[in-house]
Design an enzyme around this catalytic site. Structure first.
Site, PDB file in Angstrom:
ATOM      1  CG  HIS A  96      71.839  13.313 102.272  1.00 56.00           C
ATOM      2  ND1 HIS A  96      72.839  12.510 101.744  1.00 56.00           N
ATOM      3  CD2 HIS A  96      70.713  12.525 102.420  1.00 56.00           C
ATOM      4  CE1 HIS A  96      72.447  11.348 101.581  1.00 56.00           C
ATOM      5  NE2 HIS A  96      71.291  11.112 102.119  1.00 56.00           N
ATOM      6  CE1 TYR A 154      78.721  20.928  99.572  1.00 61.57           C
ATOM      7  CE2 TYR A 154      77.544  20.558 101.427  1.00 61.57           C
ATOM      8  CZ  TYR A 154      78.448  21.292 100.490  1.00 61.57           C
ATOM      9  OH  TYR A 154      78.639  22.481 101.200  1.00 61.57           O
ATOM     10  CG  HIS A 155      75.342  13.745  98.963  1.00 62.41           C
ATOM     11  ND1 HIS A 155      75.403  13.536 100.350  1.00 62.41           N
ATOM     12  CD2 HIS A 155      76.428  13.845  98.649  1.00 62.41           C
ATOM     13  CE1 HIS A 155      76.446  13.498 100.741  1.00 62.41           C
ATOM     14  NE2 HIS A 155      77.366  13.812  99.634  1.00 62.41           N
ATOM     15  N   PRO A 156      72.314  15.551  95.624  1.00 65.87           N
ATOM     16  CG  PRO A 156      72.475  16.634  93.339  1.00 65.87           C
ATOM     17  CD  PRO A 156      73.129  16.480  94.793  1.00 65.87           C
ATOM     18  CG  MET A 157      70.805  11.224  96.058  1.00 64.65           C
ATOM     19  SD  MET A 157      70.842  10.112  97.664  1.00 64.65           S
ATOM     20  CE  MET A 157      70.418  11.175  98.771  1.00 64.65           C
TER      21      MET A 157
END
Length: 536
Positions: free
Chosen positions: A281, A440-443
């Site tokens: 993101h 801010y949202h590693p996935m």
């Protein structure tokens, strides 16, 4: 019990039913649910334990204490993207803004069609979300403490006909101190260090802090425990080792650290998907010089949103920065920086978040399990969406009466009027022309799926290759969500805890009582099927 390295005088060897690596949004719910069900639970956390009184409004100190790499973890590529990660009991939940959004319906449908995850139904997730929202006191941000910065942007967006509103947050009686990212000093934000972990400890779980898990112990194709080392205040081994032998091992170290641990242990690699499919993101930001005071940093940093462009993969969400962080975020130094900071009371800030379509990322084994290397390439379509998000934010700021708008795009760092927007819109942006990107949202690096040939874990959270080894963090999310993922990570964690409970319920283990959330779900299902009318 919370155990600090200072309280350990030698090597520690433990036996447990479940050992969990990581105490954030994925690990903490599993710990609470299984501890409350009567199992012996051990949590291993690389970060330290901090309480409410330790959060003192000093952002520079918080970055050093609460974040991995002082908040400067990056992905390699063009452009370089900063990916701040929490490293403390509670993980990144301790330092995020508390936003709690459900998975968009079209994303879940994509999981069903493309990833073979039809057994994760919308009905089941909605039950989980309802339980979580009650447990975490999730409600829309209160306009009284949202902050003038956020209210002004939302009012301006609505005046242009754009849809938006107040974000749901896991905060109880928030006082709007504006320092969510540096530890909540009021204890209002129900991050894992305030909610899940204390409840797990009360139920009998043990949490070893400043202890780095390094080996996953596998015997005969089954996970049987972990091995790690306690750390000193500087993050180096202090000489003492921890070994936990358990019937189930849960990795919940996050989308960068979990694949690194698997790669260094050379397990679960048969699909070739460990470390692949990284989504983060990417986020842009704008700063506006306004005619009125904004009151920053007072207010909720992330309280309002504009979702008019969500179908395009663009979500606008609020952000505020305290003066020290604002100062180092500006594109200028010296006298220009000082002049800009003098106008800080009149500065407005807002951010954008891009749901990736053609960007690509991956995690590889670095020099050690704690130092993975992350690579990320922002695709041309996502680069265009990033530019468009900046144009949209600038348009909204000018409609709010901004005198100038500052952007992260070279050649357009300072926009002086709405006339500049058409010029920026027509500009063909290159990757090297955008700076200061963060995410801010590693996935996605240990994706869940219905086939072991192209996924790492089953829909239950258990790995295809190693029995009794589960993964419960954002790495299992198979695609970009397009919204803040913590609530979905928690929902899947509670679901995984249920499957672990089933695995552990064998004749030699007496029947355990369910955890409170599991019990809530059972009662809600009963109520909805007409067998009971009592819902807590």
């Amino acid at each position: 019990m919370i155990v600090r390295p200072e309280e350990v005088s030698g090597d520690v060897r433990r036996e447990a039913d479940v050992v969990i690596v990581g105490s954030g949004a994925g690990g903490a719910p599993v710990a609470k649910e299984l501890a409350e069900a009567g199992y012996r639970v051990v949590v291993v956390e690389e970060g330290a334990w901090y309480r409410r009184e330790d959060f003192d409004f000093r952002s520079s100190q918080a970055l050093m204490r609460l974040y991995r790499d002082a908040g400067q973890t990056v992905t390699l590529g063009l452009p370089v993207v900063v990916v701040p990660q929490g490293m403390t009991v509670g993980g990144t939940t301790t330092v995020n803004s508390g936003t709690c959004l459900r998975i968009p319906r079209h994303v879940l449908k994509r999981w069903h069609l493309e990833n073979g995850l039809r057994d994760i139904t919308e009905e089941e997730l909605n039950l989980l979300y309802s339980a979580l929202e009650e447990y975490l006191f999730v409600k829309r941000a209160d306009p009284e403490v949202a902050g003038r910065n956020a209210l002004l942007f939302l009012e301006s967006a609505r005046s242009l006909g754009y849809s938006g509103g107040f974000l749901p947050r896991n905060a109880k009686d928030c006082e709007g101190y504006g320092v969510c990212a540096y530890g909540c000093p009021s204890g209002a934000k129900q991050s894992a260090n305030v909610s899940w972990i204390p409840d797990a400890v009360r139920a009998g779980a043990d949490v070893y802090t400043r202890c780095r898990a390094e080996r996953v112990l596998v015997r005969g194709g089954r996970a049987v425990g972990i091995r790690g080392h306690f750390l000193d205040a500087g993050g180096k081994r202090n000489g003492f080792r921890l070994e936990v032998y358990a019937r189930v091992v849960v990795l919940a170290a996050g989308a960068l650290q979990t694949p690194s641990l698997l790669l260094h242990n050379r397990i679960c690699l048969s699909s070739g998907r460990v470390g692949e499919n990284l989504s983060i993101h990417p986020c842009g930001a704008t700063m506006a010089l306004l005619k009125e005071r904004t009151g920053n940093p007072r207010g909720i940093p992330q309280s309002t949103y504009v979702d008019e462009f969500a179908p395009e993969g663009i979500m606008l969400e609020g952000v505020t920065l305290p003066p020290p962080v604002m100062s180092v975020s500006l594109p200028w130094g010296g006298r220009r920086n000082a002049e800009a900071m003098r106008l800080y009371p009149y500065c407005g800030t807002f951010g954008s978040m891009i749901s990736e379509h053609d960007s690509r990322g991956r995690v590889t084994a670095g020099p050690s399990a704690r130092q993975p290397l992350a690579f990320y390439r922002l695709g041309p379509g996502d680069l265009e969406r990033m530019k468009r998000s900046v144009v949209l934010m600038a348009e909204i700021w000018f409609a709010a009466g901004a005198r100038r708008v500052y952007t992260p795009i070279a050649g357009y760092r300072e926009l002086t009027s709405p006339r500049d927007l058409s010029r920026l819109s027509r500009h063909r942006l290159r990757r090297g022309e955008i700076y200061g990107l963060s995410a801010y949202h590693p996935m996605g690096t240990c994706s869940m799926g219905g086939d072991p040939e192209w996924s790492v874990v089953k829909s239950t959270g258990e790995t295809w290759e190693v029995e009794n080894l589960y993964i419960s963090d954002a790495s299992v999310l198979p695609t970009s969500l397009g919204v803040n993922p913590q609530l979905t990570v928690m929902a899947l964690a509670v679901r995984t805890a249920g499957f672990i409970d089933e695995r552990l319920r064998q004749p030699r283990v007496p029947a355990q009582k369910p955890g409170r959330l599991t019990e809530w779900l059972e009662r809600r299902r009963s109520a909805e099927s007409g067998r009971s009318r009592t819902v807590p």
